[in-house]
Design a protein around this motif. Structure first.
Motif, short mmCIF file in Angstrom:
data_model
loop_
_atom_site.label_atom_id
_atom_site.label_comp_id
_atom_site.label_asym_id
_atom_site.label_seq_id
_atom_site.Cartn_x
_atom_site.Cartn_y
_atom_site.Cartn_z
N MET A 1 0.89 -1.16 0.08
CA MET A 1 -0.02 -0.04 0.08
C MET A 1 0.89 1.15 0.03
N SER A 2 0.61 2.16 -0.97
CA SER A 2 1.59 3.32 -1.02
C SER A 2 1.01 4.20 0.08
N PRO A 3 2.03 4.98 0.49
CA PRO A 3 1.67 6.11 1.30
C PRO A 3 0.58 7.00 0.96
N ILE A 4 -0.12 7.80 1.83
CA ILE A 4 -1.16 8.58 1.24
C ILE A 4 -0.60 10.20 1.52
N ALA A 5 -0.66 10.80 0.31
CA ALA A 5 0.11 12.17 0.57
C ALA A 5 -0.95 13.37 0.69
N ASN A 6 -0.48 14.49 1.33
CA ASN A 6 -1.10 15.72 1.46
C ASN A 6 -2.44 15.43 2.39
N VAL A 7 -2.22 14.89 3.45
CA VAL A 7 -3.35 14.51 4.47
C VAL A 7 -3.09 15.41 5.83
N THR A 8 -4.01 15.86 6.66
CA THR A 8 -3.82 16.28 7.83
C THR A 8 -4.49 15.32 8.86
N LEU A 9 -3.25 14.96 9.73
CA LEU A 9 -3.32 13.95 10.73
C LEU A 9 -3.54 14.49 12.00
N PHE A 26 -7.54 10.93 9.71
CA PHE A 26 -6.97 12.05 8.72
C PHE A 26 -8.00 12.57 7.95
N ALA A 36 -6.77 5.49 9.67
CA ALA A 36 -5.87 4.37 9.16
C ALA A 36 -5.93 3.50 10.46
N GLY A 37 -5.97 2.42 10.30
CA GLY A 37 -5.80 1.44 11.64
C GLY A 37 -5.65 0.04 11.46
N VAL A 57 -4.82 -2.85 4.07
CA VAL A 57 -3.69 -2.38 3.64
C VAL A 57 -2.63 -3.31 3.69
N ALA A 58 -2.78 -4.47 4.70
CA ALA A 58 -1.70 -5.47 4.94
C ALA A 58 -2.41 -6.26 5.86
N HIS A 97 -4.54 -4.46 8.86
CA HIS A 97 -4.29 -3.16 8.64
C HIS A 97 -5.04 -2.47 7.67
#
Lengths: 103, 103
Positions: A1-9, A26, A36-37, A57-58, A97
């Motif tokens: 799973m790719s990272p998720i860009a441009n988020v507010t966490l 997020f 994400a959990g 995701v995994a 995940h």
């Protein structure tokens, strides 16, 4: 799973079932809320308010929607949808995940 | 603690000590790596590679750096620093939500 860009966490975790499920919320740039959990080894029942889409995701899980007899498997890249104001059972042997999308 | 804007989030959690500590890694726009996590009720020992700064987001903990006698408290907004290639003990009664910065 790719990272998720441009988020507010939100750095404060959501802790459910004594830590058997832990997520971080997020928002995307357009304001869409997600989390994400991870679910650790357990068998749990979650209730929904809004409809949700669970994306693996995994790892993996088995899930059973409210009113359904059978357990279904969900692995990396797979999704399942839970209606609003409903529930699902989930059982996890190792770790599941996920990203939770609100439908 | 305010949300952290403009990050790239890895949706796969880091699970330590059987889930007593769960974090999600993220990177800032400039490439700086951090993680947001939670320690649940436990007494644990963490080893460091790079030096780390632990910033409390919510809840609290007591910690003891390697080579130190005393336990120190850390609460919301407070930080403590652990040298590279060292260790610290942490004990948590309820939950310790943190951001881990690499120094």
């Amino acid at each position: 799973m790719s990272p998720i860009a441009n988020v507010t966490l939100n750095p404060q975790a959501n802790v459910y079932f004594g830590g058997k499920c832990v997520s971080h919320s997020f928002t995307l740039a357009d304001g869409t809320q997600k989390s994400a959990g991870v679910v650790l080894p357990a068998e749990l029942t979650f209730n929904t308010g809004a409809a949700e889409i669970m994306e693996c995701v995994a790892g993996g899980c088995e899930y059973r929607l409210a009113g359904s007899d059978g357990w279904q498997k969900s692995g990396p890249g797979e999704r399942f949808e839970i209606p609003a104001n409903s529930a699902f059972d989930i059982r996890v042997a190792e770790a599941y995940h996920y990203i939770c999308h609100y439908a």
